[in-house]
Write a protein that holds these residues in place. Structure first.
Motif, mmCIF file in Angstrom:
data_model
loop_
_atom_site.group_PDB
_atom_site.id
_atom_site.type_symbol
_atom_site.label_atom_id
_atom_site.label_comp_id
_atom_site.label_asym_id
_atom_site.label_seq_id
_atom_site.Cartn_x
_atom_site.Cartn_y
_atom_site.Cartn_z
ATOM 1 N N GLY A 271 0.812 -1.210 0.000
ATOM 2 C CA GLY A 271 0.000 0.000 0.000
ATOM 3 C C GLY A 271 0.842 1.254 0.000
ATOM 4 N N PHE A 272 0.334 2.280 0.702
ATOM 5 C CA PHE A 272 0.993 3.582 0.744
ATOM 6 C C PHE A 272 0.977 4.099 2.185
ATOM 7 N N THR A 273 2.028 4.828 2.527
ATOM 8 C CA THR A 273 2.132 5.374 3.874
ATOM 9 C C THR A 273 2.475 6.852 3.825
ATOM 10 N N ASP A 274 1.969 7.578 4.812
ATOM 11 C CA ASP A 274 2.379 8.951 5.072
ATOM 12 C C ASP A 274 2.984 8.982 6.472
ATOM 13 N N GLN A 275 3.208 10.162 6.983
ATOM 14 C CA GLN A 275 3.829 10.245 8.305
ATOM 15 C C GLN A 275 2.980 9.538 9.365
ATOM 16 N N TYR A 276 1.670 9.756 9.330
ATOM 17 C CA TYR A 276 0.797 9.199 10.356
ATOM 18 C C TYR A 276 -0.267 8.252 9.815
ATOM 19 N N TRP A 277 -0.498 8.231 8.507
ATOM 20 C CA TRP A 277 -1.616 7.480 7.948
ATOM 21 C C TRP A 277 -1.103 6.353 7.059
ATOM 22 N N PHE A 278 -1.945 5.343 6.904
ATOM 23 C CA PHE A 278 -1.482 4.122 6.252
ATOM 24 C C PHE A 278 -2.683 3.447 5.596
ATOM 25 N N SER A 279 -2.523 3.070 4.346
ATOM 26 C CA SER A 279 -3.546 2.282 3.650
ATOM 27 C C SER A 279 -2.850 1.108 2.989
ATOM 28 N N ALA A 280 -3.374 -0.084 3.210
ATOM 29 C CA ALA A 280 -2.690 -1.280 2.711
ATOM 30 C C ALA A 280 -3.684 -2.378 2.410
ATOM 31 N N LEU A 281 -3.368 -3.154 1.380
ATOM 32 C CA LEU A 281 -4.121 -4.351 1.029
ATOM 33 C C LEU A 281 -3.374 -5.566 1.565
ATOM 34 N N VAL A 282 -4.107 -6.447 2.207
ATOM 35 C CA VAL A 282 -3.531 -7.684 2.730
ATOM 36 C C VAL A 282 -4.079 -8.829 1.885
ATOM 37 N N PRO A 283 -3.282 -9.344 0.928
ATOM 38 C CA PRO A 283 -3.790 -10.397 0.041
ATOM 39 C C PRO A 283 -4.183 -11.652 0.832
ATOM 40 N N GLY A 284 -5.273 -12.271 0.399
ATOM 41 C CA GLY A 284 -5.700 -13.514 1.022
ATOM 42 C C GLY A 284 -5.005 -14.730 0.450
ATOM 43 N N SER A 285 -4.205 -14.516 -0.586
ATOM 44 C CA SER A 285 -3.435 -15.598 -1.191
ATOM 45 C C SER A 285 -2.026 -15.087 -1.438
ATOM 46 N N LYS A 286 -1.031 -15.803 -0.952
ATOM 47 C CA LYS A 286 0.345 -15.332 -1.008
ATOM 48 C C LYS A 286 0.911 -15.261 -2.422
ATOM 49 N N ASN A 287 0.355 -16.033 -3.357
ATOM 50 C CA ASN A 287 0.927 -16.040 -4.704
ATOM 51 C C ASN A 287 0.215 -15.084 -5.647
ATOM 52 N N ALA A 288 -0.417 -14.048 -5.095
ATOM 53 C CA ALA A 288 -1.043 -13.032 -5.937
ATOM 54 C C ALA A 288 0.026 -12.192 -6.615
ATOM 55 N N GLY A 289 -0.313 -11.647 -7.781
ATOM 56 C CA GLY A 289 0.580 -10.711 -8.450
ATOM 57 C C GLY A 289 0.412 -9.335 -7.838
ATOM 58 N N VAL A 290 1.502 -8.728 -7.377
ATOM 59 C CA VAL A 290 1.462 -7.436 -6.684
ATOM 60 C C VAL A 290 2.378 -6.466 -7.403
ATOM 61 N N GLU A 291 1.865 -5.287 -7.661
ATOM 62 C CA GLU A 291 2.622 -4.333 -8.472
ATOM 63 C C GLU A 291 2.275 -2.906 -8.073
ATOM 64 N N PHE A 292 3.300 -2.037 -8.103
ATOM 65 C CA PHE A 292 3.091 -0.598 -8.015
ATOM 66 C C PHE A 292 3.148 -0.038 -9.435
ATOM 67 N N ARG A 293 2.325 0.964 -9.683
ATOM 68 C CA ARG A 293 2.265 1.535 -11.031
ATOM 69 C C ARG A 293 2.161 3.052 -10.942
ATOM 70 N N SER A 294 2.961 3.742 -11.771
ATOM 71 C CA SER A 294 2.887 5.191 -11.884
ATOM 72 C C SER A 294 1.918 5.555 -13.000
ATOM 73 N N LEU A 295 0.982 6.438 -12.685
ATOM 74 C CA LEU A 295 0.013 6.914 -13.664
ATOM 75 C C LEU A 295 0.273 8.390 -13.950
ATOM 76 N N SER A 296 -0.483 8.979 -14.804
ATOM 77 C CA SER A 296 -0.279 10.386 -15.137
ATOM 78 C C SER A 296 -0.829 11.280 -14.021
ATOM 79 N N GLY A 297 -0.328 12.495 -13.974
ATOM 80 C CA GLY A 297 -0.857 13.482 -13.048
ATOM 81 C C GLY A 297 -0.532 13.214 -11.597
ATOM 82 N N LYS A 298 0.671 12.728 -11.311
ATOM 83 C CA LYS A 298 1.106 12.436 -9.943
ATOM 84 C C LYS A 298 0.203 11.416 -9.263
ATOM 85 N N LEU A 299 -0.324 10.479 -10.028
ATOM 86 C CA LEU A 299 -1.163 9.420 -9.487
ATOM 87 C C LEU A 299 -0.389 8.106 -9.482
#
Length: 592
Positions: A271-299
């Motif tokens: 997921g993503f973290t800030d100084q105090y806040w945190f959002s994260a996905l916890v996969p229910g299956s360890k062999n899931a494909g996990v990826e970070f991706r840069s999009l346009s517009g600072k997304l």
């Protein structure tokens, strides 16, 4: 000797605070948090017992997202088609368009230190200035299901006691469902299922994602990781950034430049973290494909795409994913870790000295529960630490007294062997041994304070328990710099001065004065250069430390006052030191 010790302690403290972790990450990138051992407790829901592949496939099938027209928050939340979220600590809503959780407010935390400011809005809809949301969907027949599809809900409100299920059916007879359940804190469990009512089998892949902007209202300090974060059993958790920029971290992966980053190994959470806040996905299956991706517009996006499953006619496939969206409370994160989410507490970047920082935070919490104010808790913490170190300080002063006693013999040796430096050093070391004098023992009290100082600094920066916690009078936030400055007439003028070189507040002034007092009580240096250095050092410290957290300055000022009291007492026990200091002052005045 003690003047040099104070200078050494200050220099080492600054080096530790500003450069220690950066240097460690540069030379030892593997030193960042990694998952080396299985998590305690049960595995995450839906986890399989079979071994996962060494490198899970990426989530590239989700592709990029089309540009969305900007929209203000009030308009985005006022369009209807929403299921209310209401728990003791969270309020918000689920967007039925796209099965998105895009509206999360944290009831326990305000946006600013002002009491009339609204709660922290952690998740906001797509297109808003600080968009941040989670989406749960499916890839069927190789195609990602439309994100603008409208889902139906079987309830009007999601609470800890009332889960809500969203559902929709496509033209091929596939019925998709996402059942949301939430606990009393910040964890949402999403159970995705697909039922095939058609005649032909279909290949389906459930997915979950978090999409957000890198623009935040309050940027985290440089010693705090802010951005993509994950934990796996293969690589470090902090080696991906929105943009590495000038960073020397050899392990830093720049999403803006590279575009994508695939997490290798078995992923515990992402997921993503800030100084105090945190959002994260916890996969229910360890062999899931996990990826970070840069999009346009600072997304940026964190994707979890599960392995393809063939759903035959009349069959149903189910997959569970958990979503954490809340504050980085160390006790709560550790509790989730104890419940089976490996290294969840590592979302707080304590660094290499976590074993020292966590006890400091634990003690501050308990002291605060006694006195009801974190400022007074810091003062009590200082008293406790100095009390524990008092025996060490006594030995240090005794050593200084012994050093004063042998100085005439040292000068005699220096004169006798002034042309033979090697023999001179040998004779001095022999003198130390015969007289049972340790010239370094006076450094010990200061050296012991360095890890305490660094640990308190990290606690003030990282621990959300310190956020917006007041002391007295004008100090409304111990985790922030002193808000009263010379430039705003110590708070008389109603404007905020950016923290910087001239942000000299009352606490910084007190720091300079109390440090000057400690230097005055120490035996004077005979070297004129050292005398000048120690004369200006307190005022340099005043400028250097002014932008730091008010709680840290409060600790140092209290420590200096205790040092003055301690030195006054110990001088009474070792009058030869006080006499030597007075003689040195008299000699210095005569030369001046």
């Amino acid at each position: 000797m003690d003047n040099r010790n104070l200078l050494l302690a200050f220099v080492l403290s600054v080096v530790l605070i500003l450069g220690w972790e950066a240097g460690l990450r540069y030379f030892y990138p593997e030193a960042a948090i990694t998952t080396q051992t299985p998590a305690k407790g049960k595995p995450a829901d839906g986890a399989t017992s079979a071994a996962a592949p060494a490198a899970a496939p990426g989530a590239g099938n989700l592709g990029g997202d089309a540009a969305v027209r900007p929209v203000d928050l009030k308009t985005a939340l006022g369009g209807g088609n929403r299921v209310v979220i209401d728990t003791p600590r969270v309020t918000g809503s689920i967007n039925l368009v796209g099965a998105r959780i895009d509206d999360i407010e944290l009831k326990d935390y305000r946006e600013t230190v002002k009491k009339d400011s609204g709660p922290v809005h952690l998740f906001t809809p797509e297109g808003t200035p600080h968009q941040n949301f989670a989406e749960f969907g499916f890839v069927a027949g190789g195609q990602r299901q439309p994100s603008n599809a409208l889902w139906q809900a079987d309830g009007a409100k999601l609470t800890p006691s009332t889960p809500v299920t969203l559902s929709r059916t496509d033209a091929n007879g596939l019925t998709y469902r996402v059942k949301f359940a939430i606990d009393a804190d910040y964890m949402i469990t999403a159970t995705q299922s697909v039922t095939n009512a058609g005649a032909a089998p279909t290949v389906v892949q459930p997915f979950a994602l978090i999409k957000r902007t890198s623009v935040v209202e309050n940027a985290a300090p440089s010693v705090v990781h802010s951005g993509p974060i994950y934990s796996s059993d293969a690589v470090a958790a902090y080696d991906v950034s929105y943009a590495c920029g000038w960073s020397l971290f050899s392990s830093c992966h720049d999403l803006t430049t590279d575009g994508t980053y695939s997490v290798k190994g078995n992923t515990d959470w992402v997921g993503f973290t800030d100084q105090y806040w945190f959002s994260a996905l916890v996969p229910g299956s360890k062999n899931a494909g996990v990826e970070f991706r840069s999009l346009s517009g600072k997304l940026y996006r964190a994707d979890v795409l599960y392995q393809p499953v063939t759903v035959g006619a009349g069959q149903t496939a189910t997959q569970t994913t958990r979503l954490f969206a809340g504050a980085k409370e160390s006790v709560l994160l550790d509790r989730y870790e104890d419940g089976g989410i490996a290294q969840f507490g590592a979302a707080i970047s304590w660094g290499w000295f976590w074993f020292f920082e966590k006890p400091i935070l634990w003690l501050l919490r308990h002291l605060n529960s006694l006195v009801g104010n974190f400022g007074f808790a810091i003062i009590l913490l200082t008293v406790i630490i100095r009390g524990l170190m008092f025996p060490v300080a006594q030995k240090g002063f005794a050593s200084m007294a012994a050093m004063k006693a042998v100085q005439p013999k040292m000068k005699e040796i220096q004169e006798r062997f002034k042309d033979d430096k090697q023999r001179q050093q040998q004779e001095i070391m022999k003198l130390y041994k015969d007289e049972k004098v340790n010239p370094l023992s006076g450094c010990l009290p200061m050296l012991i304070q360095i890890p305490v100082f660094f640990a308190l600094y990290k606690v003030l920066v990282l621990a959300i328990e310190m956020r917006h916690k007041p002391f007295i009078l004008w100090i409304h936030d111990l985790s922030a710099p002193d808000p009263a400055h010379i430039l705003n007439l110590f708070g008389l003028l109603d404007f905020t001065v950016p923290a910087g070189f001239l942000a000299i507040g009352p606490l910084a002034v007190l720091l300079g004065i109390t440090m000057w007092l400690t230097f005055r009580l120490n035996p004077s240096a005979m070297d004129p250069v050292q005398q000048q250095m120690f004369a200006i050092m307190p005022w340099i410290l005043m400028f250097v430390m002014a932008p730091f957290a008010a709680g840290l300055l409060l600790y140092w000022v209290t420590s200096n006052l205790l040092t003055v009291a301690q030195q006054s007492y110990l001088y009474s026990k070792h009058p030869q030191l006080k006499a030597a200091n007075a003689a040195a002052e008299k000699q210095k005045a005569a030369k001046g």
